[in-house]
Design a protein around this motif. Structure first.
Motif, PDB file in Angstrom:
ATOM      1  N   ILE A  90       0.809  -0.956  -0.233  1.00  0.00           N
ATOM      2  CA  ILE A  90       0.142   0.120  -0.236  1.00  0.00           C
ATOM      3  C   ILE A  90       1.174   1.174  -0.004  1.00  0.00           C
ATOM      4  O   ILE A  90       0.859   2.453  -0.716  1.00  0.00           O
ATOM      5  CB  ILE A  90      -0.979  -0.105   1.346  1.00  0.00           C
ATOM      6  CG1 ILE A  90      -1.667  -1.712   0.857  1.00  0.00           C
ATOM      7  CG2 ILE A  90      -1.191   1.399   1.219  1.00  0.00           C
ATOM      8  CD1 ILE A  90      -2.706  -1.172   2.242  1.00  0.00           C
ATOM      9  N   GLU A  94       1.069   4.550  -2.332  1.00  0.00           N
ATOM     10  CA  GLU A  94       0.629   6.006  -1.765  1.00  0.00           C
ATOM     11  C   GLU A  94       1.875   6.900  -2.316  1.00  0.00           C
ATOM     12  O   GLU A  94       1.431   7.825  -2.941  1.00  0.00           O
ATOM     13  CB  GLU A  94       0.730   6.010  -0.615  1.00  0.00           C
ATOM     14  CG  GLU A  94      -0.258   5.228  -0.281  1.00  0.00           C
ATOM     15  CD  GLU A  94      -2.125   5.545  -0.364  1.00  0.00           C
ATOM     16  OE1 GLU A  94      -2.020   6.991  -1.092  1.00  0.00           O
ATOM     17  OE2 GLU A  94      -3.505   5.239  -0.704  1.00  0.00           O
ATOM     18  N   GLU A  95       2.930   6.227  -2.531  1.00  0.00           N
ATOM     19  CA  GLU A  95       3.841   6.839  -2.693  1.00  0.00           C
ATOM     20  C   GLU A  95       3.817   7.199  -3.940  1.00  0.00           C
ATOM     21  O   GLU A  95       4.437   8.550  -4.954  1.00  0.00           O
ATOM     22  CB  GLU A  95       5.378   5.988  -2.876  1.00  0.00           C
ATOM     23  CG  GLU A  95       6.126   6.001  -0.416  1.00  0.00           C
ATOM     24  CD  GLU A  95       6.700   5.190  -0.483  1.00  0.00           C
ATOM     25  OE1 GLU A  95       7.193   4.715  -1.437  1.00  0.00           O
ATOM     26  OE2 GLU A  95       7.687   4.574   0.152  1.00  0.00           O
ATOM     27  N   ALA A  98       1.483   9.770  -4.766  1.00  0.00           N
ATOM     28  CA  ALA A  98       2.093  11.606  -4.583  1.00  0.00           C
ATOM     29  C   ALA A  98       2.862  12.006  -5.553  1.00  0.00           C
ATOM     30  O   ALA A  98       3.251  12.999  -5.023  1.00  0.00           O
ATOM     31  CB  ALA A  98       2.677  11.709  -2.827  1.00  0.00           C
TER      32      ALA A  98
END
Length: 107
Positions: A90, A94-95, A98
């Motif tokens: 996850i 998410e990285e 971003a």
């Protein structure tokens, strides 16, 4: 090491299956293996031989009411991968999201 996602529920328990599903989730949590539960699946991380007995016990608990049981199981099997994949998979997504936002200037 592997991350397993499974859903187990009685097929003839009426409208709500919360009581039976809660018992299955309790068994997973008591296993001590990394896990999380969402509205659709319970995820559990560990070696094949330690996860499958937990899934079996959870399934058997749901079946105790004499119900026919539905079990859906999916696995991401990663020989040699370090523990913590349940969270790091996850985190990598998410990285990436971003990074995409910072590249496009969207927030």
């Amino acid at each position: 090491m592997a991350v397993f996602a499974f859903s187990v529920a009685p097929m003839t328990a009426g409208e709500s299956v919360a009581e039976q599903v809660a018992e299955a989730v309790r068994i997973v949590r008591e296993s001590g293996l990394p896990n999380r539960t969402t509205s659709m699946f319970t995820e559990i991380e560990g070696e094949w031989d330690e996860v499958m007995p937990v899934v079996r016990r959870a399934t058997e608990a749901v079946a105790r009411g004499g119900h026919r049981v539905s079990l859906v199981l999916k696995a991401d099997i990663r020989p040699g991968a370090p523990a913590g994949q349940i969270d790091s998979k996850i985190a990598r997504v998410e990285e990436r999201l971003a990074a995409d936002q910072s590249e496009t200037g969207h927030s």
